[in-house]
Design a protein around this motif. Sequence first.
Motif, PDB file in Angstrom:
ATOM      1  N   ILE B 151       0.830  -1.213   0.000  1.00  0.00           N
ATOM      2  CA  ILE B 151       0.000   0.000   0.000  1.00  0.00           C
ATOM      3  C   ILE B 151       0.866   1.266   0.000  1.00  0.00           C
ATOM      4  O   ILE B 151       0.498   2.290  -0.576  1.00  0.00           O
ATOM      5  CB  ILE B 151      -0.985  -0.008   1.191  1.00  0.00           C
ATOM      6  N   GLY B 152       2.041   1.179   0.612  1.00  0.00           N
ATOM      7  CA  GLY B 152       2.953   2.319   0.610  1.00  0.00           C
ATOM      8  C   GLY B 152       3.369   2.687  -0.813  1.00  0.00           C
ATOM      9  O   GLY B 152       3.480   3.861  -1.165  1.00  0.00           O
ATOM     10  N   THR B 153       3.561   1.666  -1.621  1.00  0.00           N
ATOM     11  CA  THR B 153       3.939   1.894  -3.029  1.00  0.00           C
ATOM     12  C   THR B 153       2.782   2.543  -3.784  1.00  0.00           C
ATOM     13  O   THR B 153       2.987   3.444  -4.605  1.00  0.00           O
ATOM     14  CB  THR B 153       4.312   0.550  -3.703  1.00  0.00           C
ATOM     15  N   VAL B 154       1.578   2.071  -3.486  1.00  0.00           N
ATOM     16  CA  VAL B 154       0.395   2.655  -4.136  1.00  0.00           C
ATOM     17  C   VAL B 154       0.302   4.141  -3.793  1.00  0.00           C
ATOM     18  O   VAL B 154       0.122   4.990  -4.670  1.00  0.00           O
ATOM     19  CB  VAL B 154      -0.894   1.922  -3.678  1.00  0.00           C
ATOM     20  N   THR B 155       0.443   4.447  -2.509  1.00  0.00           N
ATOM     21  CA  THR B 155       0.347   5.843  -2.053  1.00  0.00           C
ATOM     22  C   THR B 155       1.417   6.701  -2.724  1.00  0.00           C
ATOM     23  O   THR B 155       1.145   7.794  -3.227  1.00  0.00           O
ATOM     24  CB  THR B 155       0.522   5.902  -0.517  1.00  0.00           C
ATOM     25  N   TRP B 156       2.624   6.188  -2.728  1.00  0.00           N
ATOM     26  CA  TRP B 156       3.738   6.940  -3.293  1.00  0.00           C
ATOM     27  C   TRP B 156       3.540   7.197  -4.788  1.00  0.00           C
ATOM     28  O   TRP B 156       3.683   8.323  -5.262  1.00  0.00           O
ATOM     29  CB  TRP B 156       5.040   6.171  -3.036  1.00  0.00           C
ATOM     30  N   ARG B 157       3.176   6.145  -5.525  1.00  0.00           N
ATOM     31  CA  ARG B 157       2.986   6.309  -6.976  1.00  0.00           C
ATOM     32  C   ARG B 157       1.802   7.234  -7.279  1.00  0.00           C
ATOM     33  O   ARG B 157       1.842   8.023  -8.230  1.00  0.00           O
ATOM     34  CB  ARG B 157       2.767   4.944  -7.641  1.00  0.00           C
ATOM     35  N   ASN B 158       0.768   7.098  -6.486  1.00  0.00           N
ATOM     36  CA  ASN B 158      -0.398   7.966  -6.676  1.00  0.00           C
ATOM     37  C   ASN B 158      -0.007   9.437  -6.496  1.00  0.00           C
ATOM     38  O   ASN B 158      -0.346  10.295  -7.319  1.00  0.00           O
ATOM     39  CB  ASN B 158      -1.478   7.568  -5.658  1.00  0.00           C
ATOM     40  N   ASN B 159       0.730   9.699  -5.432  1.00  0.00           N
ATOM     41  CA  ASN B 159       1.147  11.084  -5.171  1.00  0.00           C
ATOM     42  C   ASN B 159       2.104  11.599  -6.246  1.00  0.00           C
ATOM     43  O   ASN B 159       2.011  12.749  -6.683  1.00  0.00           O
ATOM     44  CB  ASN B 159       1.802  11.190  -3.785  1.00  0.00           C
ATOM     45  N   GLU B 160       3.021  10.747  -6.655  1.00  0.00           N
ATOM     46  CA  GLU B 160       3.965  11.133  -7.707  1.00  0.00           C
ATOM     47  C   GLU B 160       3.218  11.464  -8.999  1.00  0.00           C
ATOM     48  O   GLU B 160       3.520  12.456  -9.675  1.00  0.00           O
ATOM     49  CB  GLU B 160       4.955   9.986  -7.977  1.00  0.00           C
ATOM     50  N   ALA B 161       2.241  10.630  -9.317  1.00  0.00           N
ATOM     51  CA  ALA B 161       1.478  10.844 -10.552  1.00  0.00           C
ATOM     52  C   ALA B 161       0.727  12.169 -10.493  1.00  0.00           C
ATOM     53  O   ALA B 161       0.712  12.938 -11.461  1.00  0.00           O
ATOM     54  CB  ALA B 161       0.500   9.691 -10.760  1.00  0.00           C
ATOM     55  N   LEU B 162       0.113  12.442  -9.355  1.00  0.00           N
ATOM     56  CA  LEU B 162      -0.638  13.693  -9.216  1.00  0.00           C
ATOM     57  C   LEU B 162       0.292  14.896  -9.320  1.00  0.00           C
ATOM     58  O   LEU B 162      -0.052  15.910  -9.939  1.00  0.00           O
ATOM     59  CB  LEU B 162      -1.393  13.707  -7.874  1.00  0.00           C
ATOM     60  N   LYS B 163       1.457  14.764  -8.713  1.00  0.00           N
ATOM     61  CA  LYS B 163       2.435  15.858  -8.773  1.00  0.00           C
ATOM     62  C   LYS B 163       2.845  16.128 -10.221  1.00  0.00           C
ATOM     63  O   LYS B 163       2.909  17.276 -10.666  1.00  0.00           O
ATOM     64  CB  LYS B 163       3.683  15.488  -7.958  1.00  0.00           C
ATOM     65  N   LYS B 164       3.142  15.044 -10.937  1.00  0.00           N
ATOM     66  CA  LYS B 164       3.559  15.199 -12.342  1.00  0.00           C
ATOM     67  C   LYS B 164       2.461  15.870 -13.159  1.00  0.00           C
ATOM     68  O   LYS B 164       2.735  16.768 -13.969  1.00  0.00           O
ATOM     69  CB  LYS B 164       3.862  13.833 -12.956  1.00  0.00           C
TER      70      LYS B 164
END
Lengths: 388, 174
Positions: B151-164
């Motif tokens: 789930i940590g990976t999901v959170t991180w990728r989700n946030n990274e995607a939104l930032k991009k």
Amino acid sequence: MKDIRKMLKAQAKGVLPDEKLKESIKQELGYRAAEEASVLARADGGSEQVKSKRKVMFPLVAFAVILLVLAIVLPLALPGSSPTVLPGGNKFADITNADSFYAYGAASVGSLLASESDTSPVRAMKDGAAQEEKHIETVNRYMALVEGLLSEDAIETTAAEGAYGFEYGMKIGYTDLLGNAAYYTLYYNKHFLSSEQEEDETEEEYAIEGVLVAEGKTYPVSGNYETESEEDETEGELFFRAYLDDAKNSYIEVTQEYESENEEGDQEVEREYVYSRYENGKRVERTTVEYEAEEGELELKLTIEQENVRDELVFESARRGGEMVLLAEGKLSGEDVRFTVYIREGGYHYVFEDGSSSDHDRYDDDHDDDDDDDDDDRPWRGRDSASV
Amino acid sequence: MKDEHLEKNVEALRQGNTCAFDLIYERTNRAAYFTVLYLVHDKMHAEDILQETYLRAMRSLSQYRAGTNFTAWLCTIARSLALNHLKKAKREVSTDFEADAYKFGTCEAEIPYLFDLAARILSPEEYEIVMLCQVAGYKRREVSKMLGIPIGTVTWRNNEALKKLKTHLEEDNA
């Protein structure tokens, strides 16, 4: 970031696949024909397992929705002369004083009362099926409360003129998961218990008696808000009660179970709200509502106890195919259940794990507390007409 | 992390209980759909490929190794079909510019700009996660289970995607 999320959500419907696609695939695979054959077999006297499971799920879902609505409405009820807005999310966190407690009590009990009057009686059927139907009806009574408690929208309370012979008035408004507003009004007298001066603010504790106007009906109410702090621990006696008969032997009550402990500098607070239903002085149903944060995402846990049966359901709100839904998971009569409730105008659409579905009325019509219902035959009505 | 309930239903379907398909579809269609949409950038074609994905998968269900990750297996089929579609589209010489406008860029993409942008600038993993979390409405916990990642990976990728996405949109506006 918030804007990006909003934009994605707003445009989701135009991107997500057509809901009819599944049926088309099933048709291609020949599953549709198999299902129709199965339905025909059941109609011919086959197993009613699917149907009965659906019945079990339905009361639970409805129960959860009622709980949600109650939770939203109550926090709004007791503010001062200017509107008070309580933020969305964990509504319990905003119940910090007598005003906010009574507001929450009025809103949640009000939504239970309103939903209750919409609940259809258990139909005559075989013992097993009747029991399951009873479960569904029970859950259904709490669905509005669940909706309200999981709603992200704020709850508002506004002071109103006193009425019905009571000095104070408070209008409580909340928004359900579809964005529709509902209102309840509490008229009451305060019975001062204690006060405490903290910097510029005075915290008052008081009991109340009065009436709650919900869905055009008035209910006598009483409440108590009294807390005790001793060193690192805080406890209290807090309840809000709406009576269902003149003798006051039957009522719905919400109490706050609250404990705060400070151990080695760490403040640990556990808080839950317990809804009890008494009939002729005897408790017939006890439902505990508490929030759980799972990986930062808010869930609502309901524990419903009736006679010797204990049911547990955890709800969380989500979106599916552009629609607002409640995802529910837990145990009903000892059986693991999982289902999705699609919240739609005018009804709840329940989809169960086995693919079966069921529709039920949703408490969402005429969210107004104007008590101009001439057909109301409750004995405690008729003192005054209240229009808010 | 494994979605045991999904696995149970896959097994039930394998045993002939066609009712299990509803749950399987509900649990997996978004992941498969966004896998395809990421590649083809077109809703109509993505839906066609999604349908073909399920037809293929259900007809060859015996090839799925129980207990691995059904969603991942399905997405592999979806990706393969989407890539085939793109190859085929590339080979074809169209004479109907209106019907094949998506290939020639002669009309607006059917999907909104933000989604098109996401498919262009995000990695497949980021795209899938942000679509599942923000568009399909799944909880990060559910996505974690669905894709078989922490789930940590999901959170991180989700946030990274939104930032991009935010950065690119701001650049576009500037």
